[in-house]
Design an enzyme around this catalytic site. Sequence first.
Site, PDB file in Angstrom:
ATOM      1  N   LYS A 102      -8.236   4.832 -12.149  1.00 28.85           N
ATOM      2  CA  LYS A 102      -9.524   5.307 -11.653  1.00 28.85           C
ATOM      3  C   LYS A 102      -9.686   4.740 -10.252  1.00 28.85           C
ATOM      4  O   LYS A 102      -9.402   3.579 -10.002  1.00 28.85           O
ATOM      5  CB  LYS A 102     -10.646   4.813 -12.561  1.00 28.85           C
ATOM      6  CG  LYS A 102     -12.018   5.091 -11.995  1.00 28.85           C
ATOM      7  CD  LYS A 102     -12.940   5.658 -13.049  1.00 28.85           C
ATOM      8  CE  LYS A 102     -14.242   6.149 -12.436  1.00 28.85           C
ATOM      9  NZ  LYS A 102     -14.163   7.555 -11.985  1.00 28.85           N
ATOM     10  N   GLY A 162       0.796  -1.226   0.000  1.00 27.30           N
ATOM     11  CA  GLY A 162       0.000   0.000   0.000  1.00 27.30           C
ATOM     12  C   GLY A 162       0.832   1.282   0.000  1.00 27.30           C
ATOM     13  O   GLY A 162       0.283   2.379   0.121  1.00 27.30           O
ATOM     14  N   LYS A 208      -4.139  -6.277   4.458  1.00 26.71           N
ATOM     15  CA  LYS A 208      -5.206  -7.235   4.767  1.00 26.71           C
ATOM     16  C   LYS A 208      -5.197  -7.615   6.254  1.00 26.71           C
ATOM     17  O   LYS A 208      -4.129  -7.768   6.840  1.00 26.71           O
ATOM     18  CB  LYS A 208      -5.019  -8.497   3.915  1.00 26.71           C
ATOM     19  CG  LYS A 208      -5.113  -8.201   2.428  1.00 26.71           C
ATOM     20  CD  LYS A 208      -4.529  -9.312   1.589  1.00 26.71           C
ATOM     21  CE  LYS A 208      -4.471  -8.878   0.135  1.00 26.71           C
ATOM     22  NZ  LYS A 208      -3.634  -9.789  -0.673  1.00 26.71           N
ATOM     23  N   GLU A 248      -3.065  -6.327  -9.411  1.00 26.52           N
ATOM     24  CA  GLU A 248      -1.685  -6.815  -9.471  1.00 26.52           C
ATOM     25  C   GLU A 248      -1.647  -8.335  -9.385  1.00 26.52           C
ATOM     26  O   GLU A 248      -2.640  -8.967  -9.039  1.00 26.52           O
ATOM     27  CB  GLU A 248      -0.811  -6.202  -8.367  1.00 26.52           C
ATOM     28  CG  GLU A 248      -1.157  -6.644  -6.968  1.00 26.52           C
ATOM     29  CD  GLU A 248      -0.080  -6.253  -5.952  1.00 26.52           C
ATOM     30  OE1 GLU A 248       1.073  -6.001  -6.320  1.00 26.52           O
ATOM     31  OE2 GLU A 248      -0.418  -6.234  -4.756  1.00 26.52           O
ATOM     32  N   ARG A 269       4.034 -15.554  -5.765  1.00 29.38           N
ATOM     33  CA  ARG A 269       4.553 -16.256  -4.575  1.00 29.38           C
ATOM     34  C   ARG A 269       3.383 -16.833  -3.803  1.00 29.38           C
ATOM     35  O   ARG A 269       2.232 -16.560  -4.106  1.00 29.38           O
ATOM     36  CB  ARG A 269       5.297 -15.265  -3.682  1.00 29.38           C
ATOM     37  CG  ARG A 269       4.405 -14.085  -3.311  1.00 29.38           C
ATOM     38  CD  ARG A 269       4.985 -13.174  -2.270  1.00 29.38           C
ATOM     39  NE  ARG A 269       4.279 -11.914  -2.203  1.00 29.38           N
ATOM     40  CZ  ARG A 269       3.163 -11.686  -1.545  1.00 29.38           C
ATOM     41  NH1 ARG A 269       2.593 -12.664  -0.875  1.00 29.38           N
ATOM     42  NH2 ARG A 269       2.589 -10.502  -1.550  1.00 29.38           N
ATOM     43  N   ARG A 308      -5.494 -12.260  11.004  1.00 27.60           N
ATOM     44  CA  ARG A 308      -4.055 -12.055  11.219  1.00 27.60           C
ATOM     45  C   ARG A 308      -3.843 -11.512  12.628  1.00 27.60           C
ATOM     46  O   ARG A 308      -4.308 -10.409  12.945  1.00 27.60           O
ATOM     47  CB  ARG A 308      -3.493 -11.064  10.206  1.00 27.60           C
ATOM     48  CG  ARG A 308      -3.597 -11.563   8.783  1.00 27.60           C
ATOM     49  CD  ARG A 308      -2.733 -10.716   7.875  1.00 27.60           C
ATOM     50  NE  ARG A 308      -2.994 -11.013   6.485  1.00 27.60           N
ATOM     51  CZ  ARG A 308      -2.223 -10.625   5.488  1.00 27.60           C
ATOM     52  NH1 ARG A 308      -1.151  -9.895   5.733  1.00 27.60           N
ATOM     53  NH2 ARG A 308      -2.528 -10.928   4.237  1.00 27.60           N
TER      54      ARG A 308
HETATM   55  P1  ADP Z   1       0.072  -2.917  -3.086  1.00 30.28           P
HETATM   56  O1  ADP Z   1       0.929  -3.627  -4.071  1.00 30.28           O
HETATM   57  O2  ADP Z   1       0.749  -1.718  -2.489  1.00 30.28           O
HETATM   58  O3  ADP Z   1      -0.533  -3.831  -2.062  1.00 30.28           O
HETATM   59  P2  ADP Z   1      -2.383  -2.958  -4.696  1.00 30.28           P
HETATM   60  O4  ADP Z   1      -2.407  -2.483  -6.085  1.00 30.28           O
HETATM   61  O5  ADP Z   1      -2.408  -4.435  -4.473  1.00 30.28           O
HETATM   62  O6  ADP Z   1      -1.129  -2.305  -3.936  1.00 30.28           O
HETATM   63  O7  ADP Z   1      -3.587  -2.311  -3.889  1.00 30.28           O
HETATM   64  C1  ADP Z   1      -3.711  -2.487  -2.490  1.00 30.28           C
HETATM   65  C2  ADP Z   1      -5.087  -2.057  -2.050  1.00 30.28           C
HETATM   66  O8  ADP Z   1      -5.311  -0.665  -2.372  1.00 30.28           O
HETATM   67  C3  ADP Z   1      -6.239  -2.791  -2.722  1.00 30.28           C
HETATM   68  O9  ADP Z   1      -6.535  -4.008  -2.083  1.00 30.28           O
HETATM   69  C4  ADP Z   1      -7.360  -1.775  -2.586  1.00 30.28           C
HETATM   70  O10 ADP Z   1      -7.850  -1.787  -1.252  1.00 30.28           O
HETATM   71  C5  ADP Z   1      -6.655  -0.446  -2.791  1.00 30.28           C
HETATM   72  N1  ADP Z   1      -6.683  -0.029  -4.224  1.00 30.28           N
HETATM   73  C6  ADP Z   1      -5.742  -0.294  -5.164  1.00 30.28           C
HETATM   74  N2  ADP Z   1      -6.104   0.198  -6.378  1.00 30.28           N
HETATM   75  C7  ADP Z   1      -7.299   0.804  -6.202  1.00 30.28           C
HETATM   76  C8  ADP Z   1      -8.233   1.504  -7.075  1.00 30.28           C
HETATM   77  N3  ADP Z   1      -7.981   1.693  -8.367  1.00 30.28           N
HETATM   78  N4  ADP Z   1      -9.388   1.961  -6.522  1.00 30.28           N
HETATM   79  C9  ADP Z   1      -9.665   1.789  -5.203  1.00 30.28           C
HETATM   80  N5  ADP Z   1      -8.831   1.163  -4.348  1.00 30.28           N
HETATM   81  C10 ADP Z   1      -7.676   0.663  -4.818  1.00 30.28           C
END
Ligand code: ADP
Length: 450
Positions: A201, A165, A237, A287, A291, A337
Site C-alpha cells: 500500500k 529506491g 536521504k 526494511e 550495517r 549530505r
Molecule cells: P530502498 O531499499 O530502495 O531504499 P525502501 O523500502 O527503504 O527502499 O524505501 C525507500 C523510500 O521509498 C522510503 O524511505 C519512502 O520514502 C519510500 N517508500 C517505500 N515504501 C513506501 C510505501 N509503501 N509508501 C510510500 N512510500 C514508500
Amino acid sequence: MFEKILIANRGEIALRINRAAKEMGIATVAVHSTADAEAMHVRLADESVCIGPPPAAQSYLNIPAIISACEITGADAIHPGYGFLSENAHFADIVKAHGITFIGPQPEHIRLMGDKIAAKKAVKELGIPTVPGSDGAIESDAVAIKFANEIGYPVLVKAAAGGGGRGMKLAHSAAELPLALSAARSEAKAAFGDDAVYLEKYLEKPRHIEIQVIADSHGKVLHLGERDCSLQRRHQKVWEEAPSPALNVPARNEIGKVVTDALKKLGYLGVGTVEFLYDNGKFYFIEMNTRLQVEHPVTELVTGLDLVREQIRIADGSALDFEQDDIVIAGHAIECRINAENAFTFQPSPGRISDFHAPGGLGVRMDSAAYAGYRIPPYYDSLIGKLIVHGKNRNECLMRLRRALDELVVGGIDTTIPLFQEMIKQPDILDGEYDIHWLERFLAYRMTGR
Ligand code: ADP
C-alpha cells in the site's frame, strides 16, 4: 582485541572507521583502486594495498583481491563500511571461511534482510508491524490486481532485491498497474539481476523514521532511539535528524521495545537499522539494513556513543557495557549530505576541489575525505562529506547548522550546500513539519513556482 583491521571501503566512511580503530590502538589497512591512490583514506591508514582498476566491480567489490590484501598484511578483521560489500552475505561467508572476522552481523541475517520479501515476512512473525501488501512475490498481473483491490490504491510495486529506491513504481489504478509491474521488473532486473517484485500500500504522507539497534554476542539487544530521514529526493536521504520532530518519549520507547524484542528472538548481532514509515501515529516496517548507515553520526551525537568502536568490540566478542536505561537522548543533531552535484539540478560535478574549508566550533562535526587539490573520481558515489551539527535543542541545532553551512567552503565544483542553505529558511523545516514528499514538492515549486 584485533591487532589490525582492513577497511574495505573508501571516502569518508573509510576515514571514520580508521579513526575509531586508531583510538582503540588497532593498526589499519586501507584498500584502494588505482583511481584512489591519492585518497585521504589511503594516506591516513597505516598500510595500503591497491586492489584493482577504477570500476568498483574490479576493486572495491573484488572479493579475491580484498581477501589477498588481508592475507598479505596479516589483518585479522575486515570492516566493510556501508555500500560495496557491506550487505553481501557471500562476502561475509568467505571472510569467515578464511579465518578473518567480519565486523558486521551474521551472514544469515544479512541474507534474510537482503531479500525484502523474506525480511518482511520474518519481521511480521517477530511482531514488527509492516505495510499492508502482498506478503510474497507477485507472479502475474491478475494476482497483483487482486491484491491491489484488497489493500486499495495507490499501490507501490517494489523490488525484492531493492536498494537506493530502484525498482519502485507507483500505480494509482488497476489501469496503471501492469505498466508499473513491468517497469519495476525491468529496473530491478537491470539493477540487481533479480526481477522479483511485491506490492505495498502506498502511504500518502508518511515520515521515514528508523530505529538504530545494537546487539552483542551475549544476548543483549538495545536501541539507540530513532532518526528521521524523511527529507529525501528520489528515495535518497538528503538530511537526517535525531530525535524525530514527530516522536515523543513514550512513542520512542514503545517502538524501541517492539524492535529490540524482535531482534532478540532473531539472535541478531552487531549494529542494524530497522526502517519504518510513520503515518498517523503508526509504524510500518519497510526494511532492515544490516550495517552501519551513512547517517549514524546523528545518533552518535545525541547518545555520545561511538558506533564503530562498539561494532569492533562486539565483533571481538566483548559485551556492551551499558543498559537500555543508560541511553539518554541528549539534545538534537542534524546531518546534511554534501554531494558533488548541482544543488538544484543534481547534475554530478566531479573534478578538482580547488579550495576546502571545514566548519568547526562547538557541536560541529565534519566527516569528509575531501581536501584542497583533491580530484573527485567519476567512478563512485557523489558524497564528499557529511556536515553533522549538535545543539541543546532543535532550535539551537538549526541556528548552528545555518552558521556551519555558511562557514563551509568547497571550491571548484558544484555541491549541495546551497540546497541546505535554502531548506533551512523554510518555515516547515524550522517547525519540523515535513513528510517524505516535502523535498520533492519544494524542488518542484522552486523550479516552476507551482
Ligand atoms: P530502498 O531499499 O530502495 O531504499 P525502501 O523500502 O527503504 O527502499 O524505501 C525507500 C523510500 O521509498 C522510503 O524511505 C519512502 O520514502 C519510500 N517508500 C517505500 N515504501 C513506501 C510505501 N509503501 N509508501 C510510500 N512510500 C514508500
